[in-house]
Design a protein around this motif. Sequence first.
Motif, PDB file in Angstrom:
ATOM      1  N   UNK A 148       0.841  -1.200   0.000  1.00  0.00           N
ATOM      2  CA  UNK A 148       0.000   0.000   0.000  1.00  0.00           C
ATOM      3  C   UNK A 148       0.869   1.241   0.000  1.00  0.00           C
ATOM      4  N   UNK A 149       1.924   1.248   0.804  1.00  0.00           N
ATOM      5  CA  UNK A 149       2.837   2.398   0.808  1.00  0.00           C
ATOM      6  C   UNK A 149       3.386   2.655  -0.595  1.00  0.00           C
ATOM      7  N   UNK A 150       3.842   1.610  -1.263  1.00  0.00           N
ATOM      8  CA  UNK A 150       4.394   1.781  -2.612  1.00  0.00           C
ATOM      9  C   UNK A 150       3.345   2.348  -3.572  1.00  0.00           C
ATOM     10  N   UNK A 151       2.100   1.966  -3.383  1.00  0.00           N
ATOM     11  CA  UNK A 151       1.026   2.449  -4.260  1.00  0.00           C
ATOM     12  C   UNK A 151       0.662   3.911  -4.002  1.00  0.00           C
ATOM     13  N   UNK A 152       0.902   4.397  -2.776  1.00  0.00           N
ATOM     14  CA  UNK A 152       0.492   5.775  -2.445  1.00  0.00           C
ATOM     15  C   UNK A 152       1.674   6.714  -2.152  1.00  0.00           C
ATOM     16  N   UNK A 153       2.872   6.245  -2.314  1.00  0.00           N
ATOM     17  CA  UNK A 153       4.051   7.055  -1.962  1.00  0.00           C
ATOM     18  C   UNK A 153       4.070   8.403  -2.680  1.00  0.00           C
ATOM     19  N   UNK A 154       3.429   8.493  -3.838  1.00  0.00           N
ATOM     20  CA  UNK A 154       3.410   9.750  -4.592  1.00  0.00           C
ATOM     21  C   UNK A 154       2.577  10.842  -3.910  1.00  0.00           C
ATOM     22  N   UNK A 155       1.775  10.500  -2.894  1.00  0.00           N
ATOM     23  CA  UNK A 155       0.978  11.532  -2.204  1.00  0.00           C
ATOM     24  C   UNK A 155       1.789  12.255  -1.128  1.00  0.00           C
ATOM     25  N   UNK A 156       2.961  11.711  -0.785  1.00  0.00           N
ATOM     26  CA  UNK A 156       3.786  12.347   0.244  1.00  0.00           C
ATOM     27  C   UNK A 156       4.250  13.694  -0.295  1.00  0.00           C
ATOM     28  N   UNK A 157       3.902  14.769   0.402  1.00  0.00           N
ATOM     29  CA  UNK A 157       4.274  16.099  -0.085  1.00  0.00           C
ATOM     30  C   UNK A 157       5.793  16.261  -0.241  1.00  0.00           C
ATOM     31  N   UNK A 158       6.158  17.035  -1.221  1.00  0.00           N
ATOM     32  CA  UNK A 158       7.579  17.269  -1.503  1.00  0.00           C
ATOM     33  C   UNK A 158       8.325  17.794  -0.281  1.00  0.00           C
ATOM     34  N   UNK A 159       7.711  18.735   0.438  1.00  0.00           N
ATOM     35  CA  UNK A 159       8.402  19.295   1.603  1.00  0.00           C
ATOM     36  C   UNK A 159       8.638  18.238   2.672  1.00  0.00           C
ATOM     37  N   UNK A 160       7.766  17.222   2.752  1.00  0.00           N
ATOM     38  CA  UNK A 160       7.970  16.129   3.701  1.00  0.00           C
ATOM     39  C   UNK A 160       9.163  15.273   3.282  1.00  0.00           C
ATOM     40  N   UNK A 161       9.305  15.069   1.985  1.00  0.00           N
ATOM     41  CA  UNK A 161      10.432  14.284   1.461  1.00  0.00           C
ATOM     42  C   UNK A 161      11.755  15.012   1.680  1.00  0.00           C
ATOM     43  N   UNK A 162      11.721  16.327   1.588  1.00  0.00           N
ATOM     44  CA  UNK A 162      12.939  17.122   1.730  1.00  0.00           C
ATOM     45  C   UNK A 162      13.255  17.464   3.179  1.00  0.00           C
ATOM     46  N   UNK A 163      12.281  17.326   4.034  1.00  0.00           N
ATOM     47  CA  UNK A 163      12.428  17.674   5.448  1.00  0.00           C
ATOM     48  C   UNK A 163      13.384  16.735   6.176  1.00  0.00           C
ATOM     49  N   UNK A 164      13.368  15.482   5.801  1.00  0.00           N
ATOM     50  CA  UNK A 164      14.252  14.510   6.454  1.00  0.00           C
ATOM     51  C   UNK A 164      14.728  13.496   5.430  1.00  0.00           C
TER      52      UNK A 164
END
Length: 158
Positions: A108-124
């Motif tokens: 499920x994570x792999x299917x929805x990983x694209x919803x993680x906001x960019x700032x969350x990805x860059x935050x850590x």
Amino acid sequence: MRYKVAPPARSLSFLADARAAIPLVPDDEADCCRAIQRTTDVPDRETAREYLTFLRALGLVEESDRGYYRTRTALERDTLAAAFRENVFGAAEVLDVLGTDPRTADDVFEAVRNIVPRWERERRANWEPVWRTRVEHLLAWAAVFGVARHTDAGFEAP
């Protein structure tokens, strides 16, 4: 508004107890968090704050300029499931991925990983484990609310 918080899943009776800890007359966040800790087995203020926010997302608690207060919304599974889908960030997307074939939390994570906001990805640098855990929490809450079923093979639509 969609709330990003998804604390570890608990039972409907836990939600009832946590909500009952919140006064009908508005009170500040610190007092409400202490009340949740006293009434439940929540160990610390930060976790209590997460549950307070989650209760708000479910419509069981509201916030005014004077603080948080308990609503009179019925604690019904269908009502909670609808609020969960509508008001908790990622819940609808996670539910939409589920079908009749069980899927693991990692699937499920792999299917929805694209919803993680960019700032969350860059935050850590290690955002993936944080969001995998979040997906696990969302799936577990979905099972509590009856909009997913947890089997030995994973999660599926009911």
